[in-house]
Design a protein around this motif. Structure first.
Motif, PDB file in Angstrom:
ATOM      1  N   CYS A 105      52.035 185.885  27.125  1.00 41.54           N
ATOM      2  CA  CYS A 105      52.028 186.182  28.559  1.00 41.54           C
ATOM      3  C   CYS A 105      50.993 185.339  29.293  1.00 41.54           C
ATOM      4  O   CYS A 105      49.962 184.963  28.738  1.00 41.54           O
ATOM      5  N   PHE A 106      51.287 185.068  30.545  1.00 38.23           N
ATOM      6  CA  PHE A 106      50.353 184.347  31.400  1.00 38.23           C
ATOM      7  C   PHE A 106      50.506 184.838  32.831  1.00 38.23           C
ATOM      8  O   PHE A 106      51.616 185.058  33.301  1.00 38.23           O
ATOM      9  N   MET A 107      49.379 185.032  33.514  1.00 41.32           N
ATOM     10  CA  MET A 107      49.402 185.510  34.891  1.00 41.32           C
ATOM     11  C   MET A 107      48.988 184.398  35.851  1.00 41.32           C
ATOM     12  O   MET A 107      48.034 183.668  35.567  1.00 41.32           O
ATOM     13  N   ARG A 108      49.684 184.280  36.961  1.00 43.23           N
ATOM     14  CA  ARG A 108      49.323 183.273  37.965  1.00 43.23           C
ATOM     15  C   ARG A 108      49.219 183.937  39.328  1.00 43.23           C
ATOM     16  O   ARG A 108      50.232 184.377  39.863  1.00 43.23           O
ATOM     17  N   PRO A 109      48.021 184.053  39.895  1.00 42.38           N
ATOM     18  CA  PRO A 109      46.751 183.671  39.288  1.00 42.38           C
ATOM     19  C   PRO A 109      46.260 184.764  38.339  1.00 42.38           C
ATOM     20  O   PRO A 109      46.605 185.921  38.517  1.00 42.38           O
ATOM     21  N   PRO A 110      45.424 184.399  37.343  1.00 45.85           N
ATOM     22  CA  PRO A 110      44.893 185.417  36.438  1.00 45.85           C
ATOM     23  C   PRO A 110      43.828 186.281  37.105  1.00 45.85           C
ATOM     24  O   PRO A 110      43.440 187.313  36.579  1.00 45.85           O
ATOM     25  N   GLY A 111      43.379 185.847  38.264  1.00 45.47           N
ATOM     26  CA  GLY A 111      42.386 186.592  39.035  1.00 45.47           C
ATOM     27  C   GLY A 111      42.121 185.870  40.330  1.00 45.47           C
ATOM     28  O   GLY A 111      42.468 184.699  40.486  1.00 45.47           O
ATOM     29  N   ALA A 112      41.508 186.573  41.290  1.00 44.50           N
ATOM     30  CA  ALA A 112      41.211 185.964  42.584  1.00 44.50           C
ATOM     31  C   ALA A 112      40.300 186.899  43.361  1.00 44.50           C
ATOM     32  O   ALA A 112      40.016 188.024  42.928  1.00 44.50           O
ATOM     33  N   ILE A 113      39.853 186.424  44.515  1.00 46.30           N
ATOM     34  CA  ILE A 113      39.058 187.249  45.420  1.00 46.30           C
ATOM     35  C   ILE A 113      39.841 187.424  46.717  1.00 46.30           C
ATOM     36  O   ILE A 113      40.307 186.445  47.310  1.00 46.30           O
ATOM     37  N   LEU A 114      39.994 188.669  47.142  1.00 49.04           N
ATOM     38  CA  LEU A 114      40.757 188.990  48.341  1.00 49.04           C
ATOM     39  C   LEU A 114      39.824 189.494  49.437  1.00 49.04           C
ATOM     40  O   LEU A 114      38.923 190.295  49.180  1.00 49.04           O
ATOM     41  N   THR A 115      40.057 189.026  50.649  1.00 44.22           N
ATOM     42  CA  THR A 115      39.309 189.517  51.792  1.00 44.22           C
ATOM     43  C   THR A 115      39.855 190.896  52.180  1.00 44.22           C
ATOM     44  O   THR A 115      40.954 191.276  51.754  1.00 44.22           O
ATOM     45  N   PRO A 116      39.144 191.668  52.992  1.00 50.71           N
ATOM     46  CA  PRO A 116      39.649 192.987  53.400  1.00 50.71           C
ATOM     47  C   PRO A 116      41.025 192.886  54.065  1.00 50.71           C
ATOM     48  O   PRO A 116      41.225 192.093  54.980  1.00 50.71           O
ATOM     49  N   GLY A 117      41.989 193.630  53.555  1.00 45.78           N
ATOM     50  CA  GLY A 117      43.337 193.620  54.101  1.00 45.78           C
ATOM     51  C   GLY A 117      44.228 192.508  53.579  1.00 45.78           C
ATOM     52  O   GLY A 117      45.430 192.502  53.846  1.00 45.78           O
ATOM     53  N   GLU A 118      43.680 191.575  52.833  1.00 41.33           N
ATOM     54  CA  GLU A 118      44.475 190.443  52.329  1.00 41.33           C
ATOM     55  C   GLU A 118      45.344 190.883  51.158  1.00 41.33           C
ATOM     56  O   GLU A 118      44.977 191.746  50.370  1.00 41.33           O
ATOM     57  N   SER A 119      46.507 190.262  51.056  1.00 42.79           N
ATOM     58  CA  SER A 119      47.406 190.561  49.942  1.00 42.79           C
ATOM     59  C   SER A 119      47.868 189.260  49.295  1.00 42.79           C
ATOM     60  O   SER A 119      47.841 188.191  49.911  1.00 42.79           O
ATOM     61  N   ILE A 120      48.298 189.373  48.049  1.00 43.59           N
ATOM     62  CA  ILE A 120      48.773 188.214  47.294  1.00 43.59           C
ATOM     63  C   ILE A 120      49.871 188.683  46.358  1.00 43.59           C
ATOM     64  O   ILE A 120      49.871 189.839  45.925  1.00 43.59           O
ATOM     65  N   ILE A 121      50.817 187.797  46.084  1.00 45.66           N
ATOM     66  CA  ILE A 121      51.859 188.118  45.108  1.00 45.66           C
ATOM     67  C   ILE A 121      51.544 187.328  43.842  1.00 45.66           C
ATOM     68  O   ILE A 121      51.579 186.103  43.830  1.00 45.66           O
ATOM     69  N   ALA A 122      51.228 188.048  42.791  1.00 44.28           N
ATOM     70  CA  ALA A 122      50.912 187.416  41.511  1.00 44.28           C
ATOM     71  C   ALA A 122      52.168 187.358  40.654  1.00 44.28           C
ATOM     72  O   ALA A 122      52.955 188.310  40.625  1.00 44.28           O
TER      73      ALA A 122
END
Length: 221
Positions: free
Chosen positions: A78-95
């Motif tokens: 398995c591999f995650m993209r991204p494996p980690g990150a920093i999100l600002t308040p209210g920010e969203s990301i699709i991993a």
């Protein structure tokens, strides 16, 4: 003598207070920093012998910057993209999560295999925007929150379902986001992985990920 006794009582009271407050904090429910969609499962199309993908939307619902990190019980497949990150308040990301689906052994059913692989998402409050490095979670272990342990669910690609359609839509969103992030880089001329080389990119990044896991030590979910 009385002063000494008073001091002992004060010290004892203070120690009891600290111990009591620690117990109370441990009993309180953990406050989540992230909202996950899906909340507790990762859906993958069931295609034995192929690399398949899942996707999860991660949103920072807190008022602070938050780092998140993926871990899995099956880092070799398995591999995650991204494996980690920093999100600002209210920010969203699709991993996006890549997984190689091994062919079933003997009479093994997909439902048996899915129980063997789990993913864990952890979060950590950070001070403002900074470069993400996995070591953040090692340096501040006491502040790390386990947001969710995700179970793998396989979907039959031959049978249309709302979950399968949602997965396709979410993967399209994730791919569009990746392309959007690439565009400014393409204008400046750095080396970028070309179209159709996602698997090569996955293999290279998976090797780096495994190397980090060996250094950090794998945490069992």
């Amino acid at each position: 003598m009385e002063g000494s006794n008073a001091h002992k009582k004060s010290s004892s009271s203070s120690a009891s207070g600290i111990s009591f407050s620690s117990v109370i904090r441990s009993l309180l429910p953990t406050r989540r920093r992230l909202r996950l969609d899906p909340r507790s499962k990762l859906y993958f199309p069931y295609e034995p012998g192929k690399q398949v993908q899942s996707a999860i939307k991660i949103k920072n619902t807190s008022k602070s910057h938050v780092a998140f990190k993926f871990q899995t019980t099956a880092p070799k497949s398995c591999f995650m993209r991204p494996p980690g990150a920093i999100l600002t308040p209210g920010e969203s990301i699709i991993a996006t999560v890549f997984k190689f689906v091994e062919p079933p052994e003997n009479n093994e059913k997909p439902i048996d295999r899915k129980k063997k692989v789990k993913f864990k998402i952890m979060s950590l409050k950070v001070k403002g925007m900074m470069d993400y490095v996995p070591e953040l979670f090692d340096e501040q272990k006491d502040q790390v929150t386990v947001e969710q342990i995700l179970q793998v669910v396989f979907l039959d690609v031959a049978r249309p379902s709302p979950a399968l359609e949602k997965l396709k839509h979410r993967l399209a969103e994730a791919e569009a986001a990746v392309e959007t992030r690439k565009k400014p880089l393409e204008d400046t001329g750095p080396n970028i992985v070309g179209d159709g080389l996602v698997i090569d990119e996955w293999k290279e990044r998976r090797e780096r990920y495994l190397a980090r896991q060996q250094v950090d030590g794998q945490d069992s979910v």
